[in-house]
Design an enzyme around this catalytic site. Structure first.
Site, PDB file in Angstrom:
ATOM      1  NE  ARG A 239      -4.261  -1.377   0.098  1.00 55.67           N
ATOM      2  CZ  ARG A 239      -4.410  -2.426  -0.734  1.00 55.67           C
ATOM      3  NH1 ARG A 239      -3.447  -2.736  -1.583  1.00 55.67           N
ATOM      4  NH2 ARG A 239      -5.507  -3.153  -0.708  1.00 55.67           N
ATOM      5  CD  GLU A 268      -3.253   2.933  -5.524  1.00 52.93           C
ATOM      6  OE1 GLU A 268      -2.033   2.788  -5.333  1.00 52.93           O
ATOM      7  OE2 GLU A 268      -4.026   1.991  -5.764  1.00 52.93           O
ATOM      8  CG  HIS A 286      -3.067  -1.130  -6.915  1.00 57.13           C
ATOM      9  ND1 HIS A 286      -3.618  -0.453  -5.851  1.00 57.13           N
ATOM     10  CD2 HIS A 286      -2.991  -2.411  -6.502  1.00 57.13           C
ATOM     11  CE1 HIS A 286      -3.864  -1.291  -4.856  1.00 57.13           C
ATOM     12  NE2 HIS A 286      -3.493  -2.483  -5.234  1.00 57.13           N
TER      13      HIS A 286
HETATM   14  C1  DGY Z   1      -5.657  -6.175  -2.793  1.00 57.92           C
HETATM   15  O1  DGY Z   1      -6.238  -7.224  -3.035  1.00 57.92           O
HETATM   16  O2  DGY Z   1      -5.647  -5.673  -1.668  1.00 57.92           O
HETATM   17  C2  DGY Z   1      -4.946  -5.505  -3.911  1.00 57.92           C
HETATM   18  O3  DGY Z   1      -4.278  -4.392  -3.553  1.00 57.92           O
HETATM   19  C3  DGY Z   1      -5.898  -5.223  -5.039  1.00 57.92           C
HETATM   20  O4  DGY Z   1      -5.779  -6.274  -5.869  1.00 57.92           O
END
Ligand code: DGY
Length: 320
Positions: A239, A268, A286
């Protein structure tokens, strides 16, 4: 008999939407328009369930204002930092997520970030695309070899452990920092550090793979960056909130961090503009779980959670 109403906040893989429409009165977002909290509230009137994504913001005010009809929130993600879990708990709304099914895809992406950053793949690609490549040269775009180097994994959960397995294929020596030490079977020889200083000192490559949220907010700050060996490589497939952007950008400029590979960003898609000016940062949108296989599996697991709660069963993927 009428089917329960399921709000699906974003476009999902075709066969996941087909299952949702078969089993529910599904409100699909066919235009895939990004949501707002107000939009989610308006669209959830009369809904029995919400299938949301990491890009939706379900903060405390939004969760508290959800219609009484909503009996479950299932997120198409393993991360739940976009949902105020305490507010959901207070409302008695169970929350499900998609653990396990995205482990390999996200670990692959972490490995890709390490290689792409250290071997300057972004810069090389830009040169070739811009028709600016003048031919092979002995000193062109020399990166850092990762084979045999020390890898530090911050967050040794499922994804961190899968990354460790992949990195061993590159003969990397794995170190890790985690809330608690893993069993020897899970460690597979990785070295546990119970403090930041000893951990960061051995990170030729630092890979961030811990969950977001208050506990890890801006964990990688100027003070910790200074503890890295000079010229370390930093990657983040977890993250964006784990990183103090100003500090990382300054370190990429000074050379304290030689290269970074980032797949996630605080705020983001509105990323810190400083990153775009840095040739030594590989920036991805991402993509951690973005494989066909994984996105299908995530959709089905998220739907399994909705099915279970609405049928009065305990879902295997219950978060709260
Ligand atoms: C998640 O699953 O938390 C990812 O960041 C999105 O695919």
């Amino acid at each position: 008999m009428s089917k329960p109403v399921l709000l699906v906040t974003r476009r999902l893989p075709e066969n996941v939407e087909a299952r949702a429409s078969r089993d529910y009165d599904a409100r699909l977002n066919l235009a895939d328009t990004p949501t707002t909290p107000a939009g989610i509230l308006a669209a959830s009137v009369g809904a029995d369930a919400i299938l949301c994504c990491t890009s939706d913001r379900l903060d405390a005010a939004t969760v508290s204002a959800l219609p009484a009809s909503v009996r479950v929130i299932s997120t198409f993600s393993v991360g739940t930092d976009h949902i105020d879990l305490a507010a959901a708990k207070a409302r008695g709304i169970p929350v499900c997520n998609t653990p396990d099914v995205l482990t390999e895809a996200t670990a692959e992406l972490s490995m890709l970030l390490i290689l792409a950053a250290a071997r300057r793949a972004g810069e090389g690609e830009r040169i070739v695309r811009a028709d600016a490549w003048t031919g092979w040269a002995p000193t062109q775009l020399m990166g850092r070899q990762v084979s045999g180097k020390r890898l530090g994994i911050f967050g040794m959960g499922r994804i961190g452990q899968a990354l460790a397995r992949m990195a061993r294929g590159f003969n990397m020596q794995v170190n890790y920092r985690n809330r608690s030490r893993l069993s020897p079977e899970l460690e597979q020889g990785a070295v546990y550090h119970d403090n930041d200083a000893s951990f960061l000192a051995v990170c030729d490559v630092l890979a961030l793979n811990a969950p977001g949220g208050a506990a890890t907010m801006k964990w990688l700050n100027a003070e910790r960056i200074a503890m890295l060996p000079k010229g370390a490589v930093v990657t983040n497939a977890a993250r964006g909130t784990l990183v103090d952007d100003e500090a990382l950008i300054a370190a990429l400029r000074s050379g304290q961090v030689s290269f970074a590979g980032l797949d996630v960003f605080a705020g983001e898609p509105a990323i810190h503009p400083g990153y775009r000016e840095l040739e030594n940062a590989v920036l991805l949108p991402h993509l951690g779980s973005a494989t066909i296989e994984t996105r299908d599996a995530m959709g089905h697991l998220a739907l399994d959670g909705v099915d279970a709660v609405l049928a009065g069963r305990l879902p295997g993927n219950l978060v709260v």
